[in-house]
Design an enzyme around this catalytic site. Structure first.
Site, short mmCIF file in Angstrom:
data_model
loop_
_atom_site.label_atom_id
_atom_site.label_comp_id
_atom_site.label_asym_id
_atom_site.label_seq_id
_atom_site.Cartn_x
_atom_site.Cartn_y
_atom_site.Cartn_z
N HIS A 1 -1.62 -38.15 -22.40
CA HIS A 1 -0.56 -38.43 -23.38
C HIS A 1 0.73 -38.91 -22.75
O HIS A 1 1.64 -39.34 -23.45
CB HIS A 1 -0.27 -37.20 -24.23
CG HIS A 1 0.46 -36.12 -23.48
ND1 HIS A 1 -0.19 -35.13 -22.82
CD2 HIS A 1 1.78 -35.89 -23.29
CE1 HIS A 1 0.68 -34.31 -22.26
NE2 HIS A 1 1.90 -34.76 -22.51
C1 UD1 Z 1 6.24 -34.61 -25.94
C2 UD1 Z 1 7.09 -34.32 -24.72
C3 UD1 Z 1 6.23 -34.19 -23.49
C4 UD1 Z 1 5.11 -33.19 -23.70
C5 UD1 Z 1 4.35 -33.55 -24.96
C6 UD1 Z 1 3.34 -32.46 -25.20
C7 UD1 Z 1 9.33 -35.34 -24.78
C8 UD1 Z 1 10.19 -36.44 -24.31
N1 UD1 Z 1 8.02 -35.41 -24.50
O1 UD1 Z 1 5.63 -35.86 -25.76
O2 UD1 Z 1 6.99 -33.75 -22.42
O3 UD1 Z 1 4.25 -33.23 -22.61
O4 UD1 Z 1 5.27 -33.60 -26.05
O5 UD1 Z 1 2.38 -32.82 -26.11
O6 UD1 Z 1 9.81 -34.45 -25.41
N2 UD1 Z 1 3.08 -37.54 -33.14
C9 UD1 Z 1 2.33 -37.28 -34.24
N3 UD1 Z 1 2.24 -36.00 -34.68
C10 UD1 Z 1 2.88 -34.98 -34.07
C11 UD1 Z 1 3.67 -35.25 -32.95
C12 UD1 Z 1 3.75 -36.53 -32.50
O7 UD1 Z 1 1.74 -38.18 -34.83
O8 UD1 Z 1 2.76 -33.83 -34.52
C13 UD1 Z 1 3.13 -38.92 -32.61
C14 UD1 Z 1 4.30 -39.72 -33.11
O9 UD1 Z 1 3.85 -41.03 -33.30
C15 UD1 Z 1 5.26 -39.70 -31.98
C16 UD1 Z 1 4.36 -39.62 -30.77
O10 UD1 Z 1 3.26 -38.87 -31.20
O11 UD1 Z 1 6.10 -40.81 -31.96
C17 UD1 Z 1 5.02 -38.98 -29.58
O12 UD1 Z 1 5.56 -37.71 -29.90
P1 UD1 Z 1 6.83 -37.13 -29.11
O13 UD1 Z 1 7.10 -35.75 -29.52
O14 UD1 Z 1 7.95 -38.08 -29.19
O15 UD1 Z 1 6.36 -37.19 -27.63
P2 UD1 Z 1 5.03 -36.63 -26.96
O16 UD1 Z 1 4.28 -37.77 -26.38
O17 UD1 Z 1 4.33 -35.74 -27.89
N1 UDP Z 2 -3.84 -28.04 -25.65
C1 UDP Z 2 -4.42 -27.65 -26.82
N2 UDP Z 2 -5.27 -28.50 -27.45
C2 UDP Z 2 -5.58 -29.72 -26.96
C3 UDP Z 2 -4.97 -30.11 -25.74
C4 UDP Z 2 -4.09 -29.24 -25.11
O1 UDP Z 2 -4.18 -26.55 -27.30
O2 UDP Z 2 -6.34 -30.44 -27.59
C5 UDP Z 2 -2.92 -27.11 -24.99
C6 UDP Z 2 -3.24 -26.81 -23.57
O3 UDP Z 2 -4.17 -25.79 -23.47
C7 UDP Z 2 -1.89 -26.43 -23.02
C8 UDP Z 2 -0.91 -27.21 -23.85
O4 UDP Z 2 -1.64 -27.72 -24.96
O5 UDP Z 2 -1.68 -25.05 -23.22
C9 UDP Z 2 -0.35 -28.35 -23.06
O6 UDP Z 2 0.38 -29.18 -23.87
P1 UDP Z 2 0.50 -30.72 -23.63
O7 UDP Z 2 -0.59 -31.21 -22.80
O8 UDP Z 2 0.67 -31.32 -24.97
O9 UDP Z 2 1.92 -30.83 -22.91
P2 UDP Z 2 2.43 -30.70 -21.40
O10 UDP Z 2 1.90 -29.43 -20.85
O11 UDP Z 2 1.96 -31.91 -20.67
O12 UDP Z 2 3.90 -30.70 -21.53
#
Ligand code: UD1
Ligand code: UDP
Length: 637
Positions: free
Chosen positions: A214
């Protein structure tokens, strides 16, 4: 004892997992703490499987505030969060705000809290990747660390990074990783807690890989993401990839569908994800959380990035960073096997929540009223605005005044003869404890004024090396300007119970080395960190050389010293001896004297910074390993 109101702000999937650990501890141990937790959900993640599922299955209390900010550009998202958080902070007026990790929710909460004088405690602080482009988390975490009054780290190395950035020790505590604590609980109860098995996804235990992708840098261009997905698709065994909404949206737009071994599934809840992780063969992930969970589960982990935050795992051999090259990814998926023993205890003792609660409580109790922002930490070390007149301009004035009043500048060896004659003279002495460059700078000032001094150098010294290229050059410059040398002898470098004869022998050995190396006679000894024995003035201590604590130099002649950055007995020209045109023995430490006024403490901080820079420069010049690291950082930042 009163209750501590702790505002916990979270908004993204990895934060719910961490919040769960602390919230559960607070709930299950009501008698062991006095924290009232107020939970705020920013709404950064909002899909059922990115948010609600964690609250339900990890039994997190429903948030008191849901800010519903949703997705958007970073600017929009941060602005909405900050505006809405401001309302919450005004309403609740908490004692402390607790934030986790490195997301936009983290930095938004830290910034708003601190603007309202609410101290911030940062959990999972200090990790660094040393890249910023396409890594918004790096800047989020750095800023939050430096805003936070207290940084709680998951790894020891994070503490080292913070120290390197000048963070005071007392602002950093190692508590271990909340994700480790949660993992242990989930692993031990997984059969009871999870609803799925590998068969639910058409794969067999031990014969599939689990993947998550992601990160912004991997989803930024179609080419990069598809390259990674195609590499997974070509693996020998099935790869199960629960898709993060960020890539779900992209895949839909591009109409992408795997054709071989990649299985795209909906995001899983935490417990089902852990079940799939525990039964897999290898993990491939750019998630910081999943990299650690893979390590906790003792699974080989492949990271499709050039480097990642969790360097200890890579260094232990249990993760490998392969970048986005498709062949490297596929090969690693098929074959990567850690060669090393599994390192234990990298992420703490599994009681992070208890440590966090203790640290927050201690912090609020003892430190809230006294938070000072200073590099080296303790309150007494706060930068002070101190007046100082130790500038080269004032030094010139002092010398000129002495000269105009008929004083000559003499060598120590001529002192007894001159004293007998009764003419006014100065024995100008410089004890060089810390910095040879400052000695050379002062020698130049004196040469301009046409005076000579004696510079006392140390042979045994932790701050400089008279035999190094730069050290020898600096001392040769002092000599070339017409000054003489003495030995500055560090008593603390020898045993406390040294006899007079042993002192004399050591002085002779050191002064011979100094004299041999610089081809100049050493006339006299001064003592650094003198002990009682030295202060007694025993004439035999440095025999056959004289030393500066002899009564002739301290009693028969008026002694002035600038020790600790201040004139100890008043400026030499305020002394009776000066008014009476009597000889003066003036000790001036060049370290305290500067072109512009700078007080003692900041002058020493400047020395520390200079030495650190010099060490880095020398390491790069001597050791290719350091040079390579340095270049990598320059390239990517
Ligand atoms: C965010 C965090 C990242 C973390 C990740 C965990 C920042 C800058 N990034 O990235 O550090 O590793 O979360 O998962 O804060 N979206 C949905 N549904 C949701 C959430 C997001 O559709 O419930 C889609 C939206 O199109 C959105 C995109 O995902 O624009 C990205 O979401 P965003 O929270 O901006 O960043 P992440 O990639 O999730
Ligand atoms: N995770 C989850 N379901 C999934 C993928 C990840 O519950 O399908 C959990 C995973 O076990 C971990 C957390 O999400 O505890 C990590 O979050 P993510 O990868 O979104 O963010 P990051 O750790 O990179 O910030």
């Amino acid at each position: 004892m009163s209750t501590i109101k702790m505002l916990t702000v979270a908004g993204a999937r990895p934060q719910f997992v961490k919040v769960a650990v602390v919230s559960r501890y607070l709930r299950q141990n009501p008698g062991a703490h006095r924290i009232e937790e107020v939970l705020v959900h920013t709404g950064q993640h909002y899909d059922e499987m990115m948010s609600d599922v964690f609250f339900k299955e990890l039994e997190i209390q429903p948030p008191r505030y849901s800010l519903d900010v949703g997705s958007g550009s970073p600017g929009q998202q941060l602005a909405k969060m900050m505006e809405r958080l401001e309302g919450v902070i005004k309403e609740e007026n908490p004692d402390v705000t607790l934030v986790y990790g490195d997301t936009n929710s983290t930095i938004a909460a830290a910034l708003v809290s601190t603007h309202h004088n609410i101290p911030v405690v940062h959990v999972e602080a200090g990790e660094r990747i040393y890249r910023r482009r396409d890594v918004p988390e790096e800047i989020n975490r750095i800023l939050t660390d430096h805003i936070a009054s207290l940084n709680l780290t998951s790894t020891r190395r994070a503490g080292e990074y913070l120290q390197r950035e000048g963070m005071a020790d007392r602002r950093v505590r190692f508590v271990g990783d909340t994700m480790y604590e949660l993992f242990v609980w989930a692993r031990d109860n997984i059969d009871r807690l999870s609803n799925v098995t590998p068969a639910s996804f058409g794969v067999e235990p031990g014969h599939y890989h689990i993947a998550t992708i992601h990160r912004a840098e991997n989803t930024k261009t179609q080419e990069t993401l598809l390259q990674i997905l195609n590499a997974l698709d070509r693996a020998d065994e099935p790869v199960v990839l629960p898709i993060h909404p960020r890539i779900a949206n992209l895949i839909k737009k591009w109409d992408y569908a795997p054709t071989q071994n990649l299985k795209l599934i909906e995001p899983l809840g935490y417990l089902d994800f852990i079940r799939m992780l525990l039964d897999c063969s290898r993990v491939i992930t750019d998630s910081g959380g999943v990299t650690r969970e893979s390590f906790f589960a003792r699974k080989p982990c492949i990271v499709p990035m050039d480097n990642s935050w969790w360097t200890e795992i890579a260094e232990s051999g249990w993760a490998i960073c392969v970048g986005t090259d498709p062949n490297r990814i596929t090969n690693a998926l098929n074959a990567f096997t850690p060669k090393n023993e599994y390192p234990e205890n990298l992420f703490g003792d599994g009681h992070s929540a208890m440590h966090i609660v203790d640290e927050v409580t201690n912090f609020v109790e003892y430190h809230q009223k006294h938070v000072h922002w200073h590099k080296h930490g303790s309150y007494v070390d706060l930068p002070r605005s101190e007046e100082t007149d130790f500038t080269y301009a004032n030094y010139r004035k002092l010398i000129t005044t002495l000269k105009d009043s008929g004083y000559t500048f003499a060598h120590f060896s001529d002192s007894k003869e001159l004293l007998a004659k009764g003419t006014p003279y100065v024995l100008m002495r410089h004890d060089i404890d810390l910095d040879l460059d400052k000695a050379a700078a002062m020698a130049r000032v004196e040469a301009e004024l046409g005076i000579v001094s004696t510079y006392f150098f140390m042979v045994r010294n932790d701050f400089y090396n008279i035999f190094s290229k730069d050290g020898t050059t600096a001392i040769n410059e002092v000599l070339k300007l017409g000054h003489r040398i003495g030995l500055h002898f560090d008593c603390a470098a020898y045993p406390d119970n040294f006899s007079t004869e042993e002192y004399a022998e050591a002085c002779a050995r050191e002064s011979n080395m100094l004299a041999d190396w610089f081809g100049q006679p050493v006339e006299i000894v001064s003592y650094h960190r003198p002990n009682e024995k030295v202060l007694s003035g025993d004439l035999n201590l440095s025999a056959p050389l004289p030393h500066t604590y002899e009564p002739h130099f301290t009693k028969e002649i008026a002694y002035c010293s600038d020790s600790m950055g201040k004139w100890r007995y008043g400026s030499p020209i305020d002394r009776d001896a000066f008014a009476e045109k009597k000889p003066l023995h003036i000790l001036v430490h060049p370290i305290w004297w500067h072109e512009q006024p700078i007080a003692g403490y900041p002058a020493l901080l400047r020395l520390v910074d200079g030495k650190a820079k010099q060490l880095e420069h020398d390491l790069a010049a001597n050791c290719v390993v350091f040079r390579v690291g340095d270049r990598a950082e320059m390239k990517d930042s």
